[in-house]
Design a protein around this motif. Structure first.
Motif, PDB file in Angstrom:
ATOM      1  N   SER A 121      30.179  51.292  38.458  1.00 60.71           N
ATOM      2  CA  SER A 121      30.823  51.136  39.835  1.00 60.71           C
ATOM      3  C   SER A 121      30.839  49.645  40.091  1.00 60.71           C
ATOM      4  CB  SER A 121      30.304  51.978  40.666  1.00 60.71           C
ATOM      5  OG  SER A 121      28.859  51.764  40.692  1.00 60.71           O
ATOM      6  N   GLY A 122      29.660  48.980  39.693  1.00 64.80           N
ATOM      7  CA  GLY A 122      29.506  47.652  40.070  1.00 64.80           C
ATOM      8  C   GLY A 122      30.370  46.769  39.218  1.00 64.80           C
ATOM      9  N   SER A 123      30.933  47.169  37.931  1.00 67.52           N
ATOM     10  CA  SER A 123      31.803  46.374  37.112  1.00 67.52           C
ATOM     11  C   SER A 123      33.171  46.588  37.696  1.00 67.52           C
ATOM     12  CB  SER A 123      31.756  46.713  35.601  1.00 67.52           C
ATOM     13  OG  SER A 123      32.378  48.034  35.604  1.00 67.52           O
ATOM     14  N   ARG A 124      33.572  47.795  38.053  1.00 67.85           N
ATOM     15  CA  ARG A 124      34.778  47.911  38.660  1.00 67.85           C
ATOM     16  C   ARG A 124      34.940  47.274  40.101  1.00 67.85           C
ATOM     17  NH1 ARG A 124      38.064  52.063  36.624  1.00 67.85           N
ATOM     18  NH2 ARG A 124      39.533  50.970  37.936  1.00 67.85           N
ATOM     19  N   SER A 125      33.946  47.209  40.817  1.00 65.69           N
ATOM     20  CA  SER A 125      34.156  46.546  42.070  1.00 65.69           C
ATOM     21  C   SER A 125      34.091  45.061  41.894  1.00 65.69           C
ATOM     22  CB  SER A 125      32.816  46.987  42.981  1.00 65.69           C
ATOM     23  OG  SER A 125      31.670  46.320  42.412  1.00 65.69           O
ATOM     24  N   GLY A 126      33.791  44.397  41.044  1.00 70.99           N
ATOM     25  CA  GLY A 126      34.123  42.983  40.704  1.00 70.99           C
ATOM     26  C   GLY A 126      35.246  42.918  39.901  1.00 70.99           C
ATOM     27  N   GLU A 127      36.431  43.016  40.862  1.00 68.52           N
ATOM     28  CA  GLU A 127      37.710  43.026  40.144  1.00 68.52           C
ATOM     29  C   GLU A 127      38.057  42.042  39.148  1.00 68.52           C
ATOM     30  OE1 GLU A 127      42.435  43.683  41.445  1.00 68.52           O
ATOM     31  OE2 GLU A 127      40.981  43.140  42.919  1.00 68.52           O
ATOM     32  N   LYS A 174      37.128  40.950  31.288  1.00 65.73           N
ATOM     33  CA  LYS A 174      36.828  41.739  30.289  1.00 65.73           C
ATOM     34  C   LYS A 174      37.909  42.403  29.599  1.00 65.73           C
ATOM     35  CE  LYS A 174      32.122  43.040  31.386  1.00 65.73           C
ATOM     36  NZ  LYS A 174      31.887  42.087  32.754  1.00 65.73           N
ATOM     37  N   MET A 175      38.887  42.702  30.268  1.00 64.22           N
ATOM     38  CA  MET A 175      40.123  43.527  29.828  1.00 64.22           C
ATOM     39  C   MET A 175      40.899  42.415  29.233  1.00 64.22           C
ATOM     40  SD  MET A 175      43.686  43.132  31.003  1.00 64.22           S
ATOM     41  CE  MET A 175      43.559  43.003  32.416  1.00 64.22           C
ATOM     42  N   LEU A 176      41.156  41.041  29.617  1.00 58.18           N
ATOM     43  CA  LEU A 176      41.793  40.135  29.245  1.00 58.18           C
ATOM     44  C   LEU A 176      41.332  39.477  27.727  1.00 58.18           C
ATOM     45  CD1 LEU A 176      44.230  38.266  29.881  1.00 58.18           C
ATOM     46  CD2 LEU A 176      42.730  36.499  30.586  1.00 58.18           C
ATOM     47  N   ASP A 177      39.871  39.396  27.521  1.00 59.65           N
ATOM     48  CA  ASP A 177      39.248  39.252  26.423  1.00 59.65           C
ATOM     49  C   ASP A 177      39.638  40.317  25.353  1.00 59.65           C
ATOM     50  OD1 ASP A 177      37.567  37.836  24.492  1.00 59.65           O
ATOM     51  OD2 ASP A 177      35.747  38.561  25.258  1.00 59.65           O
ATOM     52  N   TYR A 233      48.713  38.977  32.182  1.00 63.25           N
ATOM     53  CA  TYR A 233      47.621  39.420  32.810  1.00 63.25           C
ATOM     54  C   TYR A 233      46.977  38.003  33.446  1.00 63.25           C
ATOM     55  CZ  TYR A 233      48.043  44.070  32.984  1.00 63.25           C
ATOM     56  OH  TYR A 233      48.544  45.551  33.037  1.00 63.25           O
ATOM     57  N   SER A 234      47.180  37.146  32.537  1.00 70.70           N
ATOM     58  CA  SER A 234      46.523  35.671  32.813  1.00 70.70           C
ATOM     59  C   SER A 234      47.210  35.139  34.120  1.00 70.70           C
ATOM     60  CB  SER A 234      46.947  34.617  31.568  1.00 70.70           C
ATOM     61  OG  SER A 234      46.015  34.851  30.401  1.00 70.70           O
ATOM     62  N   LYS A 235      48.453  35.269  34.142  1.00 68.49           N
ATOM     63  CA  LYS A 235      49.196  34.880  35.482  1.00 68.49           C
ATOM     64  C   LYS A 235      48.777  35.591  36.637  1.00 68.49           C
ATOM     65  CE  LYS A 235      53.258  33.394  32.867  1.00 68.49           C
ATOM     66  NZ  LYS A 235      54.680  33.500  32.880  1.00 68.49           N
ATOM     67  N   VAL A 236      48.394  37.059  36.531  1.00 67.76           N
ATOM     68  CA  VAL A 236      47.775  37.865  37.625  1.00 67.76           C
ATOM     69  C   VAL A 236      46.521  37.404  37.874  1.00 67.76           C
ATOM     70  CG1 VAL A 236      46.822  40.278  37.974  1.00 67.76           C
ATOM     71  CG2 VAL A 236      49.190  40.053  36.736  1.00 67.76           C
ATOM     72  N   ILE A 237      45.599  37.146  36.989  1.00 66.97           N
ATOM     73  CA  ILE A 237      44.320  36.617  37.194  1.00 66.97           C
ATOM     74  C   ILE A 237      44.241  35.320  38.148  1.00 66.97           C
ATOM     75  CG2 ILE A 237      42.029  35.935  36.176  1.00 66.97           C
ATOM     76  CD1 ILE A 237      42.438  38.091  34.081  1.00 66.97           C
ATOM     77  N   GLU A 238      45.112  34.239  37.585  1.00 65.33           N
ATOM     78  CA  GLU A 238      45.303  33.072  38.321  1.00 65.33           C
ATOM     79  C   GLU A 238      45.692  33.283  39.655  1.00 65.33           C
ATOM     80  OE1 GLU A 238      48.006  31.115  35.545  1.00 65.33           O
ATOM     81  OE2 GLU A 238      46.486  29.904  34.785  1.00 65.33           O
ATOM     82  N   GLY A 239      46.445  34.308  39.970  1.00 55.04           N
ATOM     83  CA  GLY A 239      47.010  34.470  41.170  1.00 55.04           C
ATOM     84  C   GLY A 239      45.842  34.870  42.281  1.00 55.04           C
ATOM     85  N   GLN A 240      44.903  35.533  41.737  1.00 52.87           N
ATOM     86  CA  GLN A 240      43.824  36.127  42.131  1.00 52.87           C
ATOM     87  C   GLN A 240      42.695  35.084  42.538  1.00 52.87           C
ATOM     88  OE1 GLN A 240      42.556  39.133  39.052  1.00 52.87           O
ATOM     89  NE2 GLN A 240      42.995  40.856  40.374  1.00 52.87           N
ATOM     90  N   PHE A 241      42.633  34.175  41.641  1.00 49.89           N
ATOM     91  CA  PHE A 241      41.744  33.236  41.945  1.00 49.89           C
ATOM     92  C   PHE A 241      42.180  32.558  43.252  1.00 49.89           C
ATOM     93  CE2 PHE A 241      40.861  32.416  37.249  1.00 49.89           C
ATOM     94  CZ  PHE A 241      39.483  33.309  37.416  1.00 49.89           C
ATOM     95  N   SER A 242      43.244  32.288  43.493  1.00 45.06           N
ATOM     96  CA  SER A 242      44.040  31.352  44.625  1.00 45.06           C
ATOM     97  C   SER A 242      43.627  32.044  45.979  1.00 45.06           C
ATOM     98  CB  SER A 242      45.293  31.068  44.523  1.00 45.06           C
ATOM     99  OG  SER A 242      46.154  32.066  44.368  1.00 45.06           O
ATOM    100  N   ASN A 243      43.511  33.388  46.047  1.00 41.05           N
ATOM    101  CA  ASN A 243      43.273  34.280  47.152  1.00 41.05           C
ATOM    102  C   ASN A 243      42.025  34.608  47.496  1.00 41.05           C
ATOM    103  OD1 ASN A 243      46.201  34.277  47.563  1.00 41.05           O
ATOM    104  ND2 ASN A 243      46.528  35.897  45.988  1.00 41.05           N
TER     105      ASN A 243
END
Length: 477
Positions: free
Chosen positions: A94-100, A106-109, A123-133
Motif C-alpha cells: 500500500s505504501g508503494s501504491r500511495s507513492g504514485e 518502477k513501472m517505467l524501469d 509514460y515518460s511524458k506522463v511522469i514529466e507532467g506529474q513532476f510539474s504538478n
C-alpha cells in the motif's frame, strides 16, 4: 501460549478504511493462499478497532478459525505469525501504491528492461507532467534524478544523441537532490550536536555552503529555504530570519506541509534563542508560530516530539495562556510517544501549575515520575528547586541542591551549556535562600543588579521576583 500483542497492536494501528483494504489484501490469492488467514481476519473484523484482550484470547479465536478442532497452541502461533507477515507486506504494498511517482518509475524501469520503447516514451511524458504538478520535496528531487537516469539508460540503446543531451539534466537533478538533503542533514546534526554535546563530521560542509553561495539557486525552493534555515540556526543573525520569512511566503504554495512545518520549527527555535538572550517580545512570536502550526495542521503524522510539546507548554505558561495549555494537552497528549508520554505530560502539567502559583499541585505531578530514570532529569530538578522555595521547604531544598550538584558532576551526556545553566540556577537559588533566611535585603539588591546586567537565562524573572520580595520586606522594617 504467550501473549502475542504485536499482531493486534499492528491491527489496532490501522484506520477503518485501511483495515478494510487489508481485508481485500488477505482475501486476494495473489498475496495470500492460506484460507485460515482469511478466517482469522473475519474473526477479528467485527472487533476492530478496539479489539480488547479478552475478545482476542487465542482459545476463542481458535474456535472461530478451526471450528470443531481441539485447541493447538503451536498452530495459533504459526497463524499469528502468518497474519503479522501479511500485515507488514500489506503496508509495503500500500505504501508503494500511495507513492504514485515511485510506483510509476518502477513501472517505467520494467518497460525499459523489456524494450517496450513506445510505451516507455509514452509514460515518460506522463511522469514529466506529474513532476510539474507536485509540491517540491526531497523525495520528488530523488525521483527526478532516478527518472533522468532511467531515460539515459533507455537512450543508451536507442538514441545516443538524446542520451548525451540528458547528461546535464542528470547531474543537475542529482545536485538538486544532493544539496537539499545535505542542508537538511547539516541542520539536524548541528542542532543535536549542540543539544547533546556530540561532535559530528559534517562532510563537505564548507564546500557545499561555498557552492550554494556562489551559485544561483533562488528558483529552487528547498535549497533556498533550507540554506536560510541552516544559516539562521548556525549564526543567529536576524537577516536570515527575515530572509527565511520572505522565502517562505514566496514558495508557500510549492512546498509540502512537512517542509512548512520544518520552517515553522526553525522559527520557533530562533524565537526561543532570542528569548534566552533577553528579548521577551519573542515569547509572543513563538506562541503565534505554534498556533500557525496547529491551525494549518502541520504536525507530522505519528508521535509529537516531546521537546515541541514541552516548549510550547512552557512558553504559553509563562505568557499566562493557561486555557490554551489545557486545550493543547487535551488535544495532543495522546500523540506523545508511549514510552515518554507519562514524564512529558507530568512535566507539562507541573509547568502549568507552577506558573499558575499552584505549587503543591505542581509538586504532585512531579511526584508521579521517577526522576532518576527520566530523560528530563535536569528539567524536573530545576522546577523542583523553585517549588520547594515557594513552599518554604528549606530542608528539602538544601537536600535537593546537594544531590543536584552531584548529579551534574556525574552526567557525561548533557551539553556543557546545559550543565552551566543548571549550576548557575543552583548558585542563585542557594544565595536567594540564604538572603531570605537572614533577611539580607542589601545583599539581595547587589545580586539583583548582577543578574539584571548579566546574560539571560530561563527563570531569570523568577529569581529577580524572589529577590524583590526580600528587598521589599527589608524596606518595610
Amino acid at each position: 501460549m504467550e501473549k502475542t500483542p504485536q499482531l493486534f497492536e499492528v491491527l489496532r494501528s490501522m484506520g477503518k478504511e485501511e483495515f478494510r483494504e487489508f481485508g481485500k489484501f488477505v482475501h486476494s490469492p495473489y498475496f495470500n493462499s492460506r484460507s485460515e488467514a482469511i478466517r482469522l481476519y473475519e474473526a477479528v473484523r467485527k472487533l476492530h478497532p478496539k479489539m480488547s484482550s479478552k475478545e482476542l484470547s487465542p482459545e476463542k479465536l481458535f474456535r472461530k478459525v478451526y471450528p470443531g478442532k481441539k485447541y493447538n497452541d503451536a498452530t495459533m502461533r504459526k497463524l499469528f505469525s502468518l497474519m503479522l507477515n501479511l500485515a507488514v507486506n500489506f503496508f509495503a504494498v500500500s505504501g508503494s501504491r500511495s507513492g504514485e511517482i515511485d510506483y510509476n518509475l518502477k513501472m517505467l524501469d520494467k518497460l525499459r528492461e523489456k524494450n517496450l520503447g513506445g510505451l516507455f516514451e509514452k509514460y515518460s511524458k506522463v511522469i514529466e507532467g506529474q513532476f510539474s504538478n507536485l509540491p517540491q520535496t526531497f523525495s520528488l528531487y530523488e525521483a527526478k534524478f532516478h527518472f533522468t537516469t532511467l531515460k539515459n539508460g533507455y537512450y543508451l540503446h536507442t538514441n545516443e544523441g538524446e542520451m548525451v543531451k540528458g547528461f546535464q539534466n542528470e547531474i543537475d537533478s542529482f545536485m538538486q537532490y544532493f544539496l537539499s538533503v545535505m542542508l537538511l542533514l547539516y541542520i539536524r546534526l548541528s542542532e543535536w550536536s549542540r543539544a547533546r554535546n556530540v561532535k559530528f563530521d559534517l562532510k563537505f560542509y564548507n564546500e557545499v555552503l561555498s557552492h550554494i553561495e556562489n551559485s544561483d539557486y533562488s528558483a529552487d525552493p528547498l535549497i533556498s529555504l533550507y540554506h536560510s534555515m541552516l544559516m539562521l540556526l548556525n549564526t543567529g543573525e536576524e537577516k536570515y530570519f527575515f530572509e527565511l520569512q520572505e522565502r517562505r511566503k514566496r514558495y508557500e504554495k510549492s512546498i509540502s506541509a512537512m517542509d512548512d512545518y520544518n520552517i515553522a520549527v526553525t522559527m520557533m527555535q530562533y524565537c526561543y534563542k532570542k528569548v534566552q538572550q533577553g528579548n521577551q517580545a519573542f515569547r509572543r512570536q513563538q506562541f503565534d508560530v505554534v498556533n500557525v502550526i496547529l491551525e494549518k495542521d502541520l504536525l507530522p503524522p505519528g508521535n509529537i516530539e516531546p521537546y515541541f510539546f514541552i516548549n510550547s507548554i512552557r512558553n504559553a505558561s509563562i505568557l499566562g495562556e493557561f486555557a490554551w495549555c489545557e486545550n493543547f494537552i487535551d488535544n495532543y497528549s495522546s500523540r506523545l510517544n508511549k514510552d515518554k508520554q507519562k514524564e512529558t505530560l507530568s512535566f507539562s502539567l507541573a509547568l502549568t501549575e507552577l506558573y499558575r502559583g499552584n505549587y503543591s499541585k505542581a509538586l504532585g505531578h512531579i511526584a508521579t515520575i521517577n526522576i532518576e530514570r527520566s530523560t528530563l532529569k535536569a528539567e524536573f530538578k530545576n522546577i523542583q528547586l523553585m517549588i520547594y522555595y515557594e513552599l518554604g521547604y528549606s530542608d528539602e531544598l538544601f537536600s535537593l541542591i546537594d544531590t543536584y550538584k552531584h548529579f551534574l558532576s556525574r552526567d557525561k551526556d548533557a551539553a556543557e551549556v546545559t550543565k552551566a545553566a543548571s549550576n548557575d540556577l543552583i548558585r542563585l537559588v542557594s544565595k536567594t535562600l540564604k538572603f531570605k533566611s537572614e533577611n539580607d535585603g542589601e545583599s539581595a539588591e547587589i545580586l539583583k543588579a548582577e543578574i539584571q546586567s548579566g546574560h539571560y537565562f530561563y527563570f531569570k524573572e523568577w529569581i529577580i521576583a524572589k529577590l524583590d520580595e526580600i528587598i521589599n520586606k527589608k524596606s518595610r522594617h
